[in-house]
Motif scaffolding. Structure first.
Motif, PDB file in Angstrom:
ATOM      1  N   GLY A 288       1.637  11.238   0.671  1.00  0.00           N
ATOM      2  CA  GLY A 288       1.144   9.896   0.396  1.00  0.00           C
ATOM      3  C   GLY A 288       0.321   9.748  -0.858  1.00  0.00           C
ATOM      4  O   GLY A 288      -0.216   8.667  -1.120  1.00  0.00           O
ATOM      5  N   ALA A 289       0.233  10.804  -1.659  1.00  0.00           N
ATOM      6  CA  ALA A 289      -0.541  10.734  -2.907  1.00  0.00           C
ATOM      7  C   ALA A 289       0.368  10.249  -4.039  1.00  0.00           C
ATOM      8  O   ALA A 289       0.665  10.984  -4.989  1.00  0.00           O
ATOM      9  CB  ALA A 289      -1.145  12.095  -3.226  1.00  0.00           C
ATOM     10  N   LEU A 290       0.807   8.996  -3.942  1.00  0.00           N
ATOM     11  CA  LEU A 290       1.799   8.470  -4.883  1.00  0.00           C
ATOM     12  C   LEU A 290       1.280   8.433  -6.317  1.00  0.00           C
ATOM     13  O   LEU A 290       2.030   8.704  -7.258  1.00  0.00           O
ATOM     14  CB  LEU A 290       2.226   7.056  -4.458  1.00  0.00           C
ATOM     15  N   ASP A 291       0.009   8.097  -6.482  1.00  0.00           N
ATOM     16  CA  ASP A 291      -0.544   8.013  -7.832  1.00  0.00           C
ATOM     17  C   ASP A 291      -0.594   9.370  -8.517  1.00  0.00           C
ATOM     18  O   ASP A 291      -0.496   9.469  -9.740  1.00  0.00           O
ATOM     19  CB  ASP A 291      -1.935   7.382  -7.802  1.00  0.00           C
TER      20      ASP A 291
ATOM     21  N   GLN B 102       6.336   3.409  -9.002  1.00  0.00           N
ATOM     22  CA  GLN B 102       5.639   2.373  -9.779  1.00  0.00           C
ATOM     23  C   GLN B 102       5.686   1.035  -9.026  1.00  0.00           C
ATOM     24  O   GLN B 102       4.685   0.314  -8.967  1.00  0.00           O
ATOM     25  CB  GLN B 102       6.283   2.240 -11.158  1.00  0.00           C
ATOM     26  N   TYR B 103       6.840   0.718  -8.449  1.00  0.00           N
ATOM     27  CA  TYR B 103       6.981  -0.501  -7.644  1.00  0.00           C
ATOM     28  C   TYR B 103       6.057  -0.436  -6.428  1.00  0.00           C
ATOM     29  O   TYR B 103       5.352  -1.416  -6.119  1.00  0.00           O
ATOM     30  CB  TYR B 103       8.442  -0.654  -7.213  1.00  0.00           C
ATOM     31  N   SER B 104       6.017   0.707  -5.757  1.00  0.00           N
ATOM     32  CA  SER B 104       5.171   0.863  -4.568  1.00  0.00           C
ATOM     33  C   SER B 104       3.695   0.720  -4.903  1.00  0.00           C
ATOM     34  O   SER B 104       2.905   0.233  -4.084  1.00  0.00           O
ATOM     35  CB  SER B 104       5.421   2.232  -3.923  1.00  0.00           C
ATOM     36  N   LEU B 105       3.319   1.139  -6.107  1.00  0.00           N
ATOM     37  CA  LEU B 105       1.930   1.032  -6.560  1.00  0.00           C
ATOM     38  C   LEU B 105       1.639  -0.330  -7.213  1.00  0.00           C
ATOM     39  O   LEU B 105       0.551  -0.542  -7.735  1.00  0.00           O
ATOM     40  CB  LEU B 105       1.620   2.149  -7.565  1.00  0.00           C
TER      41      LEU B 105
ATOM     42  N   ALA C 265       7.533  -0.442 -13.681  1.00  0.00           N
ATOM     43  CA  ALA C 265       8.697  -0.293 -12.809  1.00  0.00           C
ATOM     44  C   ALA C 265       9.927  -0.965 -13.413  1.00  0.00           C
ATOM     45  O   ALA C 265      11.033  -0.406 -13.385  1.00  0.00           O
ATOM     46  CB  ALA C 265       8.397  -0.875 -11.428  1.00  0.00           C
ATOM     47  N   LEU C 266       9.749  -2.156 -13.985  1.00  0.00           N
ATOM     48  CA  LEU C 266      10.874  -2.855 -14.615  1.00  0.00           C
ATOM     49  C   LEU C 266      11.391  -2.081 -15.831  1.00  0.00           C
ATOM     50  O   LEU C 266      12.608  -2.016 -16.060  1.00  0.00           O
ATOM     51  CB  LEU C 266      10.463  -4.264 -15.026  1.00  0.00           C
TER      52      LEU C 266
END
Length: 234
Positions: free
Chosen positions: A119-122, A148-151, A157-158
């Motif tokens: 869960g450490a996405l960053d 990037q989208y999740s954060l 993200a785009l």
């Protein structure tokens, strides 16, 4: 909880080690060191043959302590943890390697997927981004865009999905769940278009989202997730 524990472990992992130096480890003459290395490697191979991961790790730890300059032993340990599903240990082992060589592909992969799993996405994101820059692997670019989208880093993200739409190869596929027991293989470009639609939908831009989802379904008519998302954009 796992993520909090991981952050604490990372913060303090080097505390005791930094207080030590190589001078605190007894020096071995080259002949003795070579003999011990051969014994540990033979024991490691035997442990792996008998599917005894715990004993294999013990041998790797001894090899790492005796040969801190040889990253292949640390790579083997990180891989063993990752394959055993011990993602927190895998992440820590991989991060130690990256402290020495931040372009180590195996360590980048293990760190990226392990940190994502806890869960450490960053913390996971920079490793996926590095993987793409170093290898050109489009799946790493997709993972970067999705995280990037999740954060909610929508502009980044785009940028990622637009690059992916442009560069995705015809034969590249990515798996999506179709049901609890089934997955379906979807083209990378269709997956990127679906993700693009999700980004727009999250921002409240339903018209742009609808266009992206329609293009995804046109490319992959069997794409269940894109069809569901298209309904949300109506």
């Amino acid at each position: 909880m796992k993520r909090v524990l991981l952050m604490l472990v990372i913060a303090f992992a080097g505390y005791g080690l930094k207080a030590q130096t190589n001078d605190s480890i007894p020096r071995l003459d080259p002949k003795t060191k070579n003999v011990l290395n051969i014994q540990n490697q033979a024991a490691f191979q035997l442990a792996m043959r008998y599917n005894d991961a715990q004993s294999a790790k013990v041998q790797l730890y001894q090899l790492i302590v005796r040969n801190p300059e040889n990253l292949r032993f640390q790579e083997a340990l990180a891989s063993l943890y990752f394959e055993s599903g011990e993602t927190m240990s895998a992440a820590l082992a991989a991060l130690d390697i990256l402290e020495i060589n931040d372009k180590n592909i195996a360590a980048l992969e293990i760190a990226a997927y392990s940190l994502e799993a806890v869960g450490a996405l960053d913390r996971s994101l920079p490793h996926f981004e590095s993987l793409y820059l170093l290898t050109g692997d489009n799946f790493s670019l997709y993972k970067s865009g999705f995280i990037q989208y999740s954060l909610k880093r929508y502009e980044e993200a785009l940028n990622s999905v637009n690059m992916l739409i442009k560069n995705a190869k015809v034969d590249e596929k990515i798996g999506f769940p179709k049901s609890q027991t089934e997955t379906q293989e979807i083209s990378m470009k269709a997956a990127a278009l679906n993700l693009k639609g999700m980004i727009y939908l999250d921002q409240g831009s339903k018209s742009e989202a609808k266009t992206a989802f329609e293009e995804a379904v046109q490319l992959a008519p069997e794409f269940e997730l894109a069809k569901e998302n298209l309904q949300k954009a109506q």
